[in-house]
Write a protein that holds these residues in place. Structure first.
Motif, PDB file in Angstrom:
ATOM      1  N   MET A 161     -44.067  26.477 -12.446  1.00 28.51           N
ATOM      2  CA  MET A 161     -42.795  26.226 -11.607  1.00 28.51           C
ATOM      3  C   MET A 161     -42.126  26.898 -11.332  1.00 28.51           C
ATOM      4  N   THR A 162     -41.718  26.869  -9.693  1.00 22.01           N
ATOM      5  CA  THR A 162     -40.466  28.135  -9.521  1.00 22.01           C
ATOM      6  C   THR A 162     -39.310  27.344  -9.102  1.00 22.01           C
ATOM      7  N   ALA A 163     -38.174  28.212  -8.659  1.00 25.34           N
ATOM      8  CA  ALA A 163     -37.379  27.412  -7.849  1.00 25.34           C
ATOM      9  C   ALA A 163     -38.007  26.363  -6.833  1.00 25.34           C
ATOM     10  N   GLU A 164     -38.380  26.736  -5.837  1.00 30.37           N
ATOM     11  CA  GLU A 164     -39.158  26.449  -4.511  1.00 30.37           C
ATOM     12  C   GLU A 164     -39.401  24.827  -4.925  1.00 30.37           C
ATOM     13  N   GLN A 165     -38.395  24.210  -3.854  1.00 30.68           N
ATOM     14  CA  GLN A 165     -39.835  22.921  -3.594  1.00 30.68           C
ATOM     15  C   GLN A 165     -39.338  22.065  -4.695  1.00 30.68           C
ATOM     16  N   PRO A 166     -38.618  22.068  -5.518  1.00 35.83           N
ATOM     17  CA  PRO A 166     -38.181  20.918  -6.016  1.00 35.83           C
ATOM     18  C   PRO A 166     -38.326  19.127  -6.046  1.00 35.83           C
ATOM     19  N   ALA A 167     -38.000  19.502  -5.062  1.00 39.35           N
ATOM     20  CA  ALA A 167     -38.744  17.974  -5.426  1.00 39.35           C
ATOM     21  C   ALA A 167     -40.038  17.508  -5.624  1.00 39.35           C
ATOM     22  N   TYR A 168     -40.975  18.643  -4.510  1.00 41.23           N
ATOM     23  CA  TYR A 168     -42.381  18.682  -3.623  1.00 41.23           C
ATOM     24  C   TYR A 168     -42.702  18.519  -5.655  1.00 41.23           C
ATOM     25  N   GLY A 169     -42.349  19.560  -6.155  1.00 40.77           N
ATOM     26  CA  GLY A 169     -43.292  20.239  -7.126  1.00 40.77           C
ATOM     27  C   GLY A 169     -42.684  19.276  -8.527  1.00 40.77           C
ATOM     28  N   MET A 170     -41.660  19.144  -8.582  1.00 41.61           N
ATOM     29  CA  MET A 170     -41.898  18.045  -9.900  1.00 41.61           C
ATOM     30  C   MET A 170     -42.596  15.932  -9.634  1.00 41.61           C
ATOM     31  N   SER A 171     -42.480  16.249  -8.134  1.00 40.27           N
ATOM     32  CA  SER A 171     -43.225  14.620  -7.700  1.00 40.27           C
ATOM     33  C   SER A 171     -44.323  15.278  -8.422  1.00 40.27           C
TER      34      SER A 171
END
Length: 244
Positions: A161-171
């Motif tokens: 995980m990176t800083a990109e697309q936090p909502a998508y990645g966390m979901s």
């Protein structure tokens, strides 16, 4: 990871009128599976089922079976109605593919993203899969070597995980956690649960780049085709395990 031949299965795919879901439906139908193609748009899913049935050439002697199912994964009533219809028409499910998902946060960052966007992303990417799974479990319990496959993303890997697309990645990370929880719960019943990533694929949601959609679908299909004795609770892309 290896795959093996299998008897004809009844497979439900959510969000399958286009993109990876539709390509996956075509691949499974060509293999001889009974595919329940679902979407919240009844007219669109009926048209897609007709098109697939007309275009796919089965590998074996059985005719292509594509059945449209109207199912809005965000609507509990729609999900329950779909489960009741599948029960009446087919009696069971062998495979559930939770394919519905979306990305809404684009180039945002966790420090600034609108929380309403985060909630909408979790509703579509996590709670929809959870809702459909709960409704379809009675049908899966009647299935043969039943399997749940949650379509995730490598951006859902905490390791990557990176800083990109936090909502998508966390979901998607939350969807992976649901996968592990269900795998532990359902193992004693013989129902396997896995997460599968299609990789960066050139769907309509991707502005540019990405690999061909059939390749992304094949990554999901490889997990559907895993031998029954290969364990549960895995996270795969293109036949290789991904880090959680």
């Amino acid at each position: 990871m290896t795959t093996t031949a299998h008897p004809r299965r009844t497979v439900l795919i959510t969000g399958a009128t286009r993109g990876i879901g539709r390509a996956l439906a075509e691949q499974l139908a060509a293999d001889g599976d009974i595919v329940l193609l679902s979407s919240r748009d009844g007219a669109a899913v009926a048209a897609a089922a007709d098109e697939i049935a007309g275009n796919v050439r089965p590998a074996g002697p059985d005719p292509v079976q594509i059945h449209p199912i109207q199912l809005d994964a965000t609507d509990p009533v729609s999900v329950c109605d779909a489960a009741a219809r599948i029960g009446r028409d087919h009696g069971h499910l062998d495979v559930l593919v939770n394919n519905v998902g979306g990305m809404f946060d684009g180039p945002s960052r966790a420090s600034t993203v609108q929380l309403d966007t985060v909630r909408a992303t979790f509703e579509l990417n996590l709670f929809s899969a959870w809702r459909v799974t709960q409704a379809m479990l009675p049908l899966l319990r009647r299935g043969h070597e039943a399997r749940i496959v949650n379509v995730s993303s490598e951006t859902g890997s905490l390791t990557r995980m990176t800083a990109e697309q936090p909502a998508y990645g966390m979901s998607k990370a939350a969807l992976n956690a649901l996968t592990r929880s269900l795998a532990g719960e359902l193992a004693a019943e013989g129902i396997t649960v896995h997460a599968a990533s299609p990789g960066f694929t050139a769907t309509e949601a991707v502005a540019e780049g990405g690999r061909p959609v059939p390749d992304g679908a094949a990554s999901i299909k490889a997990v559907i085709d895993l031998p029954a004795g290969s364990g549960t609770g895995g996270f795969f892309q293109d036949g290789a395990a991904l880090p959680w």
